[in-house]
Scaffold this active site. Structure first.
Site, PDB file in Angstrom:
ATOM      1  CB  CYS A  11     -69.940 -39.867  40.698  1.00 57.69           C
ATOM      2  SG  CYS A  11     -68.065 -40.282  41.538  1.00 57.69           S
ATOM      3  CD  GLU A  51     -73.846 -40.718  43.531  1.00 56.66           C
ATOM      4  OE1 GLU A  51     -74.240 -40.241  45.209  1.00 56.66           O
ATOM      5  OE2 GLU A  51     -73.437 -39.549  42.903  1.00 56.66           O
TER       6      GLU A  51
END
Length: 233
Positions: free
Chosen positions: A2, A105
């Site tokens: 992340c 992402e």
């Protein structure tokens, strides 16, 4: 992993959802990046009170000589955090929640990378499982910093990345934050892929690539028919 996330709710809503005391002012953010100050929730060590404060995203262990490695410590793998020198102490006594309402992402498509936004319950607040520590800089000041734990992907995130942030079920917040819980094996059981049925994913603009951009447009859906067909067909 992340590397970018979103917390677009006003601070009053964050306080209500996580049942925390008043804290620093916070303006909605749509493109939170490593080394920036981020809201972190901890349990008071002697009282049943949750505290919300700002910490630098990118953990520097208390024993570090300097903070040069902070940018590489934004994530900690759930499978190894309890044995890695940088994170093992925090797994025992430095667990925290990091509020969010979306994360990003990137998926490589040819020569470019397409960003995607991931949400829980159509954009509602949730908590990343996090770790924090404090480090004294050369000036003698204490610097508090944090890291987001990651785990294996679920069915939604796997189409874009093989890792995802560890998102905790609200029923697990109390146990995760409990300063008296030192059974690392027990709390590690909470670090599992989040229920894919409660998540969604959609492509967003490449505006998110630049940390200079931080507005609602960063997480607004865009039409990418070919990419969507390949992901979800």
């Amino acid at each position: 992993m992340c590397g970018r996330y979103r917390l677009s709710r006003r601070k009053q809503l964050v306080e209500e959802y996580f049942d925390t005391a008043d804290w620093h002012d916070w303006s909605p953010r749509y493109n939170i990046a490593p080394t920036q100050p981020v809201p972190v929730i901890r349990q008071h060590p002697k009282e049943a009170v949750r505290q919300l404060s700002l910490m630098r995203w990118g953990l520097t262990p208390s024993w570090a000589r300097d903070s040069s490695g902070a940018a590489q410590m934004i994530n900690a793998r759930a499978e190894t955090a309890s044995i890695k020198p940088a994170f093992r102490d925090a797994m025992k006594s430095g667990r925290c929640l990091i509020p969010a309402d979306g994360f990003y992402e990137w998926m490589r498509t040819g020569k470019t990378k397409q960003p995607f936004c991931f949400e829980v319950n159509n954009g509602k607040l949730f908590g990343f499982a996090g770790l924090w520590d404090r480090w004294k800089n050369p000036s003698g000041q204490w610097v508090k910093s944090c890291s987001i734990l990651t785990t294996t992907s679920n069915a939604v995130t796997a189409a874009v990345h093989d890792r995802m942030p560890a998102i905790l079920d609200p029923d697990s917040y109390e146990l995760w934050l409990d300063p008296g819980m030192t059974n690392v094996a027990a709390v590690s059981e909470l670090l599992k892929p989040f229920d894919a049925r409660l998540m969604r994913c959609y492509p967003v603009s490449t505006r998110i690539n630049s940390v200079v951009n931080d507005d609602p447009e960063c997480s607004a859906p865009v039409e990418l028919a070919e990419v969507q067909d390949r992901l979800f067909s």
